[in-house]
Design a protein around this motif. Structure first.
Motif, short mmCIF file in Angstrom:
data_model
loop_
_atom_site.label_atom_id
_atom_site.label_comp_id
_atom_site.label_asym_id
_atom_site.label_seq_id
_atom_site.Cartn_x
_atom_site.Cartn_y
_atom_site.Cartn_z
N VAL A 137 0.83 -1.21 0.00
CA VAL A 137 0.00 0.00 0.00
C VAL A 137 0.87 1.26 0.00
O VAL A 137 0.60 2.22 -0.74
N VAL A 138 1.92 1.26 0.80
CA VAL A 138 2.81 2.43 0.88
C VAL A 138 3.49 2.67 -0.46
O VAL A 138 3.58 3.81 -0.94
N ARG A 190 3.31 6.08 -3.36
CA ARG A 190 4.49 6.94 -3.20
C ARG A 190 4.60 8.01 -4.28
O ARG A 190 5.05 9.12 -4.02
N LYS A 191 4.15 7.69 -5.50
CA LYS A 191 4.22 8.68 -6.58
C LYS A 191 3.13 9.74 -6.43
O LYS A 191 3.30 10.87 -6.87
N VAL A 192 2.02 9.34 -5.81
CA VAL A 192 0.92 10.29 -5.60
C VAL A 192 1.32 11.33 -4.56
O VAL A 192 1.07 12.53 -4.73
N TYR A 193 1.95 10.88 -3.47
CA TYR A 193 2.27 11.79 -2.36
C TYR A 193 3.76 12.14 -2.28
O TYR A 193 4.18 12.84 -1.36
#
Length: 271
Positions: free
Chosen positions: A15-16, A20-23
């Motif tokens: 999930v992380v 990662r690219k979104v946040y």
């Protein structure tokens, strides 16, 4: 992300990495292996394979169970904190879930604990060391393990089941996890226990946030000091005063009415 090859940490890592690219954050896998674990070689292979597949850094620490001065969980926590500080990570996450929360509270209850022990684990915990602070989070605390396993199956996430988790002979936690909790779940709604845990957290937060010199049991309070309390602490002061001085305990219905009345009156005050 603290990674153990188990289903909880495997889903958390997935999930992380997914977001990662979104946040816009970097991810590192903190992998602690135990050299006399029956499936140690299989676990090592999966850990490094997963790190390569997800394109994340991996920090690998090896522990010798025979040389441990504390239990596996304590050693893992210590290692997590040490790496968190040494690598200057902004946030370290672990896959503790709702079943772990219940297990922790029951374990403390059976061993003996104060009210602080009944609040369970926190979503975010801050640790300080040599004037530095690090945040450690448990984002799955409201998610049941059954849901985590289902997610792993639906998304083809590889993980390794630790057979020692089912050994109830030498582990009180395993006995609670495999025997007691299923019995409770069969007869009662576990959500009610989780509600109690959240209520304890809320009470302790409101009580610890209290900034006042009120002498609760005298009943002689400065109105400004009373108003400056949080809503929960105003009720706490009133309940404690009537409980100790007058021997009267408010019912939930009366407490709700008192809260509403206090808020209405305070909103109309001009002091």
């Amino acid at each position: 992300v603290l990674y153990s090859c188990g289903v909880d940490s495997s889903v958390l890592l997935k999930v992380v990495v997914k977001y990662r690219k979104v946040y816009h954050y970097n991810v590192t896998m903190l992998y602690i292996s135990f050299n006399d674990f029956i499936k140690a070689k299989e676990a090592d292979n999966l850990a490094f394979k997963t790190a390569k597949e997800y394109k994340v850094n991996i920090k690998h620490s090896i522990c010798d169970l025979n040389k441990l001065q504390t239990g596996i969980k304590k050693e893992a926590r210590k290692c997590m904190k040490d790496i968190g500080f040494s690598e200057k990570f902004d946030l370290v996450l672990s896959g503790h879930h709702a079943d772990d929360q219940l297990e922790t509270v029951l374990f403390r209850l059976f061993r003996g604990t104060g009210i602080d022990g009944l609040k369970g684990m926190e979503y975010i915990t801050e640790f300080s060391r040599e004037n530095e602070k690090r945040l450690f989070g448990k984002p799955f605390l409201e998610i049941r393990k059954s849901a985590i396993i289902e997610y792993a199956k639906l998304n083809n996430i590889c993980f390794i089941e630790d057979d020692t988790n089912y050994n109830i002979k030498h582990s009180d936690r395993n006995y609670i996890r495999n025997i007691i909790i299923p019995l409770i779940e069969y007869r009662f709604n576990l959500n009610s226990i989780n509600t109690t845990i959240e209520n304890v957290k809320r009470f302790l937060k409101e009580y610890n946030d209290k900034q006042t010199n009120l002498d609760i049991y005298s009943g002689e309070w400065n109105i400004n000091d009373f108003i400056n309390l949080s809503p929960g602490n105003r009720l706490f002061v009133l309940r404690e005063y009537f409980r100790v001085v007058h021997g009267y305990n408010f019912s939930r219905k009366i407490i709700t009415e008192i809260r509403k009345k206090i808020e209405e009156d305070i909103s109309n005050l001009h002091i």
